[in-house]
Design a protein around this motif. Structure first.
Motif, PDB file in Angstrom:
ATOM      1  N   TYR A  99       0.811  -1.212   0.000  1.00 52.25           N
ATOM      2  CA  TYR A  99       0.000   0.000   0.000  1.00 52.25           C
ATOM      3  C   TYR A  99       0.847   1.265   0.000  1.00 52.25           C
ATOM      4  CZ  TYR A  99      -4.308  -2.569   0.105  1.00 52.25           C
ATOM      5  OH  TYR A  99      -5.348  -3.396  -0.249  1.00 52.25           O
ATOM      6  N   ALA A 100       2.015   1.224   0.629  1.00 52.33           N
ATOM      7  CA  ALA A 100       2.914   2.387   0.585  1.00 52.33           C
ATOM      8  C   ALA A 100       3.321   2.697  -0.847  1.00 52.33           C
ATOM      9  CB  ALA A 100       4.143   2.139   1.453  1.00 52.33           C
ATOM     10  N   THR A 101       3.457   1.660  -1.653  1.00 53.61           N
ATOM     11  CA  THR A 101       3.823   1.838  -3.067  1.00 53.61           C
ATOM     12  C   THR A 101       2.604   2.175  -3.913  1.00 53.61           C
ATOM     13  OG1 THR A 101       5.643   0.268  -2.826  1.00 53.61           O
ATOM     14  CG2 THR A 101       4.854   0.701  -5.064  1.00 53.61           C
ATOM     15  N   LYS A 102       1.575   1.345  -3.859  1.00 51.34           N
ATOM     16  CA  LYS A 102       0.429   1.475  -4.770  1.00 51.34           C
ATOM     17  C   LYS A 102      -0.429   2.716  -4.507  1.00 51.34           C
ATOM     18  CE  LYS A 102       1.149  -2.172  -7.244  1.00 51.34           C
ATOM     19  NZ  LYS A 102       1.489  -2.096  -8.645  1.00 51.34           N
ATOM     20  N   LEU A 103      -0.552   3.115  -3.238  1.00 52.07           N
ATOM     21  CA  LEU A 103      -1.356   4.295  -2.933  1.00 52.07           C
ATOM     22  C   LEU A 103      -0.505   5.560  -2.877  1.00 52.07           C
ATOM     23  CD1 LEU A 103      -3.973   2.940  -0.366  1.00 52.07           C
ATOM     24  CD2 LEU A 103      -4.388   3.757  -2.692  1.00 52.07           C
ATOM     25  N   ASN A 104       0.684   5.492  -3.440  1.00 56.12           N
ATOM     26  CA  ASN A 104       1.547   6.660  -3.534  1.00 56.12           C
ATOM     27  C   ASN A 104       2.000   6.858  -4.976  1.00 56.12           C
ATOM     28  OD1 ASN A 104       2.558   8.880  -2.255  1.00 56.12           O
ATOM     29  ND2 ASN A 104       4.465   7.918  -1.656  1.00 56.12           N
ATOM     30  N   GLN A 105       1.176   6.370  -5.906  1.00 58.54           N
ATOM     31  CA  GLN A 105       1.478   6.532  -7.326  1.00 58.54           C
ATOM     32  C   GLN A 105       0.170   6.707  -8.085  1.00 58.54           C
ATOM     33  OE1 GLN A 105       3.574   2.914  -8.265  1.00 58.54           O
ATOM     34  NE2 GLN A 105       1.740   1.730  -8.596  1.00 58.54           N
ATOM     35  N   GLY A 106       0.273   7.082  -9.341  1.00 60.59           N
ATOM     36  CA  GLY A 106      -0.931   7.294 -10.139  1.00 60.59           C
ATOM     37  C   GLY A 106      -1.773   8.402  -9.549  1.00 60.59           C
ATOM     38  N   ASP A 107      -3.058   8.147  -9.390  1.00 61.40           N
ATOM     39  CA  ASP A 107      -4.003   9.155  -8.911  1.00 61.40           C
ATOM     40  C   ASP A 107      -4.178   9.131  -7.394  1.00 61.40           C
ATOM     41  OD1 ASP A 107      -5.738  11.297  -9.346  1.00 61.40           O
ATOM     42  OD2 ASP A 107      -7.490  10.007  -9.613  1.00 61.40           O
ATOM     43  N   TRP A 108      -3.291   8.443  -6.673  1.00 61.53           N
ATOM     44  CA  TRP A 108      -3.449   8.275  -5.231  1.00 61.53           C
ATOM     45  C   TRP A 108      -2.283   8.865  -4.462  1.00 61.53           C
ATOM     46  CZ3 TRP A 108      -8.150   6.929  -4.012  1.00 61.53           C
ATOM     47  CH2 TRP A 108      -8.887   6.143  -4.888  1.00 61.53           C
ATOM     48  N   THR A 109      -2.561   9.246  -3.221  1.00 63.78           N
ATOM     49  CA  THR A 109      -1.528   9.651  -2.282  1.00 63.78           C
ATOM     50  C   THR A 109      -1.898   9.075  -0.916  1.00 63.78           C
ATOM     51  OG1 THR A 109      -0.275  11.515  -1.387  1.00 63.78           O
ATOM     52  CG2 THR A 109      -2.627  11.881  -1.751  1.00 63.78           C
ATOM     53  N   ILE A 110      -0.885   8.730  -0.116  1.00 62.93           N
ATOM     54  CA  ILE A 110      -1.126   8.092   1.179  1.00 62.93           C
ATOM     55  C   ILE A 110      -0.221   8.710   2.234  1.00 62.93           C
ATOM     56  CG2 ILE A 110       0.547   6.228   0.768  1.00 62.93           C
ATOM     57  CD1 ILE A 110      -1.465   4.349   2.285  1.00 62.93           C
ATOM     58  N   SER A 111      -0.720   8.738   3.458  1.00 64.67           N
ATOM     59  CA  SER A 111       0.048   9.232   4.597  1.00 64.67           C
ATOM     60  C   SER A 111      -0.176   8.294   5.774  1.00 64.67           C
ATOM     61  CB  SER A 111      -0.411  10.650   4.952  1.00 64.67           C
ATOM     62  OG  SER A 111       0.253  11.107   6.105  1.00 64.67           O
ATOM     63  N   PHE A 112       0.892   7.680   6.263  1.00 64.07           N
ATOM     64  CA  PHE A 112       0.797   6.734   7.374  1.00 64.07           C
ATOM     65  C   PHE A 112       0.801   7.498   8.692  1.00 64.07           C
ATOM     66  CE2 PHE A 112       2.159   4.151   3.891  1.00 64.07           C
ATOM     67  CZ  PHE A 112       1.465   2.970   4.081  1.00 64.07           C
ATOM     68  N   SER A 113      -0.087   7.086   9.598  1.00 68.81           N
ATOM     69  CA  SER A 113      -0.193   7.761  10.886  1.00 68.81           C
ATOM     70  C   SER A 113       0.253   6.893  12.057  1.00 68.81           C
ATOM     71  CB  SER A 113      -1.630   8.236  11.117  1.00 68.81           C
ATOM     72  OG  SER A 113      -2.526   7.149  11.031  1.00 68.81           O
ATOM     73  N   GLY A 114       0.431   5.644  11.837  1.00 66.33           N
ATOM     74  CA  GLY A 114       0.867   4.755  12.907  1.00 66.33           C
ATOM     75  C   GLY A 114       1.272   3.414  12.346  1.00 66.33           C
ATOM     76  N   THR A 115       2.467   2.967  12.700  1.00 68.15           N
ATOM     77  CA  THR A 115       2.959   1.688  12.202  1.00 68.15           C
ATOM     78  C   THR A 115       3.699   0.969  13.326  1.00 68.15           C
ATOM     79  OG1 THR A 115       3.225   2.626   9.990  1.00 68.15           O
ATOM     80  CG2 THR A 115       4.401   0.589  10.449  1.00 68.15           C
ATOM     81  N   THR A 116       3.341  -0.286  13.539  1.00 69.33           N
ATOM     82  CA  THR A 116       4.067  -1.143  14.479  1.00 69.33           C
ATOM     83  C   THR A 116       4.425  -2.419  13.732  1.00 69.33           C
ATOM     84  OG1 THR A 116       2.132  -2.351  15.309  1.00 69.33           O
ATOM     85  CG2 THR A 116       2.650  -0.237  16.384  1.00 69.33           C
ATOM     86  N   ALA A 117       5.027  -3.363  14.433  1.00 71.10           N
ATOM     87  CA  ALA A 117       5.403  -4.630  13.807  1.00 71.10           C
ATOM     88  C   ALA A 117       4.175  -5.424  13.355  1.00 71.10           C
ATOM     89  CB  ALA A 117       6.236  -5.465  14.766  1.00 71.10           C
ATOM     90  N   SER A 118       3.037  -5.218  14.024  1.00 71.39           N
ATOM     91  CA  SER A 118       1.860  -6.023  13.689  1.00 71.39           C
ATOM     92  C   SER A 118       0.671  -5.206  13.190  1.00 71.39           C
ATOM     93  CB  SER A 118       1.428  -6.842  14.904  1.00 71.39           C
ATOM     94  OG  SER A 118       1.016  -5.982  15.950  1.00 71.39           O
ATOM     95  N   SER A 119       0.850  -3.900  12.946  1.00 72.67           N
ATOM     96  CA  SER A 119      -0.279  -3.113  12.459  1.00 72.67           C
ATOM     97  C   SER A 119       0.188  -1.808  11.821  1.00 72.67           C
ATOM     98  CB  SER A 119      -1.254  -2.794  13.594  1.00 72.67           C
ATOM     99  OG  SER A 119      -0.666  -1.905  14.514  1.00 72.67           O
ATOM    100  N   PHE A 120      -0.708  -1.220  11.031  1.00 77.06           N
ATOM    101  CA  PHE A 120      -0.489   0.126  10.516  1.00 77.06           C
ATOM    102  C   PHE A 120      -1.826   0.796  10.252  1.00 77.06           C
ATOM    103  CE2 PHE A 120      -0.702  -2.182   6.435  1.00 77.06           C
ATOM    104  CZ  PHE A 120      -1.537  -1.359   5.680  1.00 77.06           C
ATOM    105  N   ASN A 121      -1.801   2.122  10.194  1.00 73.83           N
ATOM    106  CA  ASN A 121      -2.964   2.932   9.862  1.00 73.83           C
ATOM    107  C   ASN A 121      -2.519   4.027   8.914  1.00 73.83           C
ATOM    108  OD1 ASN A 121      -5.069   1.832  11.650  1.00 73.83           O
ATOM    109  ND2 ASN A 121      -3.677   2.516  13.262  1.00 73.83           N
ATOM    110  N   ALA A 122      -3.382   4.399   7.989  1.00 72.82           N
ATOM    111  CA  ALA A 122      -3.042   5.445   7.036  1.00 72.82           C
ATOM    112  C   ALA A 122      -4.309   6.088   6.503  1.00 72.82           C
ATOM    113  CB  ALA A 122      -2.227   4.864   5.879  1.00 72.82           C
ATOM    114  N   VAL A 123      -4.148   7.298   5.965  1.00 72.13           N
ATOM    115  CA  VAL A 123      -5.212   7.958   5.218  1.00 72.13           C
ATOM    116  C   VAL A 123      -4.726   8.091   3.787  1.00 72.13           C
ATOM    117  CG1 VAL A 123      -6.188   9.179   7.190  1.00 72.13           C
ATOM    118  CG2 VAL A 123      -4.388  10.260   5.862  1.00 72.13           C
ATOM    119  N   PHE A 124      -5.664   8.005   2.842  1.00 75.60           N
ATOM    120  CA  PHE A 124      -5.288   8.145   1.444  1.00 75.60           C
ATOM    121  C   PHE A 124      -6.359   8.961   0.731  1.00 75.60           C
ATOM    122  CE2 PHE A 124      -7.847   4.334   1.635  1.00 75.60           C
ATOM    123  CZ  PHE A 124      -8.573   4.308   0.455  1.00 75.60           C
ATOM    124  N   SER A 125      -5.990   9.502  -0.417  1.00 74.85           N
ATOM    125  CA  SER A 125      -6.944  10.304  -1.179  1.00 74.85           C
ATOM    126  C   SER A 125      -6.597  10.267  -2.658  1.00 74.85           C
ATOM    127  CB  SER A 125      -6.967  11.749  -0.681  1.00 74.85           C
ATOM    128  OG  SER A 125      -5.699  12.340  -0.834  1.00 74.85           O
TER     129      SER A 125
END
Length: 156
Positions: A99-125
């Motif tokens: 998701y860091a790759t796919k939602l940061n290319q083309g018509d998408w942008t992503i910003s991660f707000s929290g990442t641990t070894a077993s989870s992550f959260n992000a907003v995208f637009s």
């Protein structure tokens, strides 16, 4: 079939403990049976598949090989909100990288707000339409990586 699946899910959610589709009358066996079949298919750890809601944008990246286990669309007031959940046996780290790759290319942008070894959260637009926004997260603490996505599209 979908009504039966919905009923089974409801029963499971209510904690009834009755196995769907079993003919045992809801009673657990007192001891293992010699004829019991134990599945060795790792995909049996995943929840039952669900249908993709109508209108879900085809250009939203979906993790390869993930099983859609829940999906719904709600419309009103000029906007549509999608709620989706996928499961995969891959690690959260692999899902995060995708998701860091796919939602940061083309018509998408992503910003991660929290990442641990077993989870992550992000907003995208969507870059071309600021009224298309979403959140995505994954949690692998259960041994299965659950990917949750919500997407709101308004004024299109």
């Amino acid at each position: 079939m979908s009504a039966r699946l919905s009923l089974c899910l409801l029963i499971l959610l209510l904690g009834a403990g009755v196995a769907c589709g079993s003919s045992g009358g809801g009673q657990a066996a007192a001891s293992p049976s010699a004829s019991a079949v134990v599945s060795t298919n790792p995909h049996d750890k995943l929840a039952a598949p669900a249908a993709t809601p109508a209108g879900f944008p085809g250009d939203v990246p979906v993790y390869p090989g993930a099983r859609l286990t829940a999906g719904a669309a709600f419309s009103g007031g000029g906007q549509t909100t999608f709620g989706m959940e996928w499961e995969t046996l891959d690690s959260v780290d692999k899902v995060h990288t995708f998701y860091a790759t796919k939602l940061n290319q083309g018509d998408w942008t992503i910003s991660f707000s929290g990442t641990t070894a077993s989870s992550f959260n992000a907003v995208f637009s969507r870059k071309s339409n600021s009224k298309v926004v979403g959140t995505i997260g994954a949690d692998g603490s259960s041994g299965v990586s659950k990917i949750s996505l919500s997407l709101v599209s308004s004024g299109q």
